[in-house]
Design an enzyme around this catalytic site. Structure first.
Site, PDB file in Angstrom:
ATOM      1  N   HIS A  15       0.906  -1.249   0.357  1.00 12.41           N
ATOM      2  CA  HIS A  15       0.198  -0.262   0.038  1.00 12.41           C
ATOM      3  C   HIS A  15       0.961   1.402   0.179  1.00 12.41           C
ATOM      4  O   HIS A  15       1.752   1.475   0.815  1.00 12.41           O
ATOM      5  CB  HIS A  15      -1.066  -0.020   1.517  1.00 12.41           C
ATOM      6  N   HIS A  17       1.552   4.942  -1.804  1.00 15.28           N
ATOM      7  CA  HIS A  17       1.240   6.558  -2.827  1.00 15.28           C
ATOM      8  C   HIS A  17       2.559   6.958  -3.909  1.00 15.28           C
ATOM      9  O   HIS A  17       3.029   7.066  -2.671  1.00 15.28           O
ATOM     10  CB  HIS A  17       0.141   7.664  -2.064  1.00 15.28           C
ATOM     11  N   LYS A  99      -9.571  -0.569  -5.519  1.00 11.68           N
ATOM     12  CA  LYS A  99      -9.950   0.104  -4.211  1.00 11.68           C
ATOM     13  C   LYS A  99     -11.641   1.036  -3.967  1.00 11.68           C
ATOM     14  O   LYS A  99     -11.212   1.755  -4.447  1.00 11.68           O
ATOM     15  CB  LYS A  99      -8.487   1.445  -3.677  1.00 11.68           C
ATOM     16  N   HIS A 136     -10.365   0.993   2.341  1.00 14.94           N
ATOM     17  CA  HIS A 136     -10.318   1.626   3.160  1.00 14.94           C
ATOM     18  C   HIS A 136     -11.339   2.220   4.139  1.00 14.94           C
ATOM     19  O   HIS A 136     -12.324   2.723   3.481  1.00 14.94           O
ATOM     20  CB  HIS A 136      -9.957   3.453   2.801  1.00 14.94           C
ATOM     21  N   HIS A 174      -4.385   0.023   5.923  1.00 14.34           N
ATOM     22  CA  HIS A 174      -3.863   0.397   7.342  1.00 14.34           C
ATOM     23  C   HIS A 174      -4.779   0.336   8.607  1.00 14.34           C
ATOM     24  O   HIS A 174      -5.019   1.678   8.855  1.00 14.34           O
ATOM     25  CB  HIS A 174      -3.539   2.265   6.887  1.00 14.34           C
ATOM     26  N   ASP A 247       1.547   2.735   2.940  1.00 13.20           N
ATOM     27  CA  ASP A 247       0.395   3.935   3.212  1.00 13.20           C
ATOM     28  C   ASP A 247       1.118   5.308   3.561  1.00 13.20           C
ATOM     29  O   ASP A 247       1.055   6.527   4.091  1.00 13.20           O
ATOM     30  CB  ASP A 247      -0.581   3.992   4.027  1.00 13.20           C
TER      31      ASP A 247
HETATM   32  O1  DOR Z   1      -2.835  10.369   5.739  1.00  8.44           O
HETATM   33  C1  DOR Z   1      -3.269   9.744   4.102  1.00  8.44           C
HETATM   34  N1  DOR Z   1      -3.222  10.189   2.802  1.00  8.44           N
HETATM   35  N2  DOR Z   1      -4.629   8.730   4.574  1.00  8.44           N
HETATM   36  C2  DOR Z   1      -5.023   8.587   3.353  1.00  8.44           C
HETATM   37  O2  DOR Z   1      -6.726   7.572   2.990  1.00  8.44           O
HETATM   38  C3  DOR Z   1      -4.594   8.870   1.176  1.00  8.44           C
HETATM   39  C4  DOR Z   1      -3.484   9.217   2.015  1.00  8.44           C
HETATM   40  C5  DOR Z   1      -3.428   9.801   0.222  1.00  8.44           C
HETATM   41  O3  DOR Z   1      -3.043   9.911  -0.179  1.00  8.44           O
HETATM   42  O4  DOR Z   1      -2.381  11.250   1.243  1.00  8.44           O
HETATM   43 ZN    ZN Z   2      -3.355   5.213   1.425  1.00  8.48          ZN
END
Ligand code: DOR
Ligand code: ZN
Length: 344
Positions: A15, A17, A99, A136, A174, A247
């Protein structure tokens, strides 16, 4: 034993980004340095909702990360998304998973699902195709306290999903609460969870004691100490239901340190070292490999990685920030010294 070393099979991040454009260029190398593969979140603007968009994004990630790293792409579920398209993308090797963001639950979720019944057709198609659903797990109801949103989601939504789609592989992403850990443990083998390093290291005091600390803020938000301890227990228990998902969610420093700071913790540069510190503290270093490198691929039905990574117990001072061009990012553990480092 002094200065122990630990060699494990090369891990994956289930997971992350990675963003796009200049931010992607800045952060992808950190993930690729530690992990062979990563499940890449689709909450771009606009989100990744088509096979073509996922293919193109995969190409940009490969270019930014360099050789030896495999991005695993995820479809972003929207109300009424076409289940046949998802199954086709899965069969074509483009979509590894899809997702579910409840609409307005977090960053980049404005196009998310307003009611789970709007994606019942898509979920049935995914169940049939053996395509995992990543969730989520927070309700968005303004009446519900932000610290309760995950636990309430279990009762209002997650329990129904598991009941109505008994063959669907579901990853509760998460997790941050004792309730979520217990729910996942009690469910069948098709239900698993990722756990971030931050939710193993910090509780909500880290955000709020002595001043508001925006770099400790992410969603789902860190909870009370008893939840952190339950997550540590789950991660180090040896259960195959729990696996590594950082995450890592980078935001520029000026958007974190703001009157309305963005949610997300950038932990990619030292993620494995951060997990190793937790497993060491819990006297469970022998279980790190399963959590980081085996439980994830087994759940997803993917092969284990070849190759290894070696960690040693040695002081690892973490920089206050990383600067790439005009992007400044504050990493998790900034200014601290971690007790583990990657040596090979
Ligand atoms: O803290 C977070 N940031 N939680 C999420 O679900 C998305 C993520 C983001 O894309 O910045
Ligand atoms: Zn995330």
């Amino acid at each position: 034993m002094t200065n122990p070393k630990l060699t494990i099979r090369r891990p994956d991040d289930w997971h992350v980004h990675l963003r796009d454009g200049a931010m992607l260029e800045a952060v992808a190398p950190y993930t690729a340095r530690q992990f062979a593969r990563a499940i890449v979140m689709p909450n771009l603007s606009p989100p990744i909702t088509t096979i073509d968009a996922a293919r193109a994004y995969r190409g940009r990630i490969e270019a930014a990360a360099g050789p030896g790293f495999t991005p695993l792409m995820v479809a972003y579920l929207t109300d009424g998304i076409d289940g046949a398209m998802l199954a086709e993308g899965h069969a074509a090797g483009v979509f590894t998973a899809a997702k579910l963001y409840p609409a307005h639950a977090t960053t980049g979720s404005a196009h998310g699902v307003t009611e789970v019944r709007h994606i019942h057709g898509a979920l049935a198609a995914m169940e049939q195709a053996g395509m995992p659903l990543l969730v989520h797990g927070e309700v968005t109801d303004h009446e519900v306290d932000v610290f309760d949103r995950e636990a309430v989601f279990i009762d209002r939504t997650m329990a129904g999903l598991v009941r109505d789609f008994p063959g669907l592989k579901i990853v509760f992403e998460h997790i941050t609460t004792e309730e979520a850990a217990q729910f996942v443990l009690a469910a069948g083998p098709n239900v698993a969870a990722t756990i971030t390093p931050q939710h193993l290291h910090i509780n909500r005091n880290a955000m709020l004691v002595g001043g508001i600390r925006p770099h400790a803020y992410c969603l789902p938000v860190a909870k009370r100490e008893k939840h952190r301890l339950a997550l540590r227990q789950a991660a180090t228990s040896g259960s195959p239901k729990f696996f590594l998902g950082t995450d890592s969610a980078p935001h520029r420093i000026e958007t974190k340190e703001a009157a309305c700071g963005c949610a997300g913790i950038f932990n990619a540069p030292f993620a494995l070292e951060s997990y190793a510190a937790v497993f060491d503290e819990e006297d469970a270093l022998d279980r790190l490999e399963a959590f980081a490198s085996e439980n994830g691929p087994r759940f997803y039905g993917l092969p284990f990685n070849e190759g290894t990574v070696t960690l040693a117990r040695a002081d690892n001072p973490i920089p206050e920030s990383f600067v790439t061009g005009d992007i400044e990012l504050v990493p998790f553990h900034a200014g601290e010294t971690l007790r583990w480092r990657i040596t090979g």
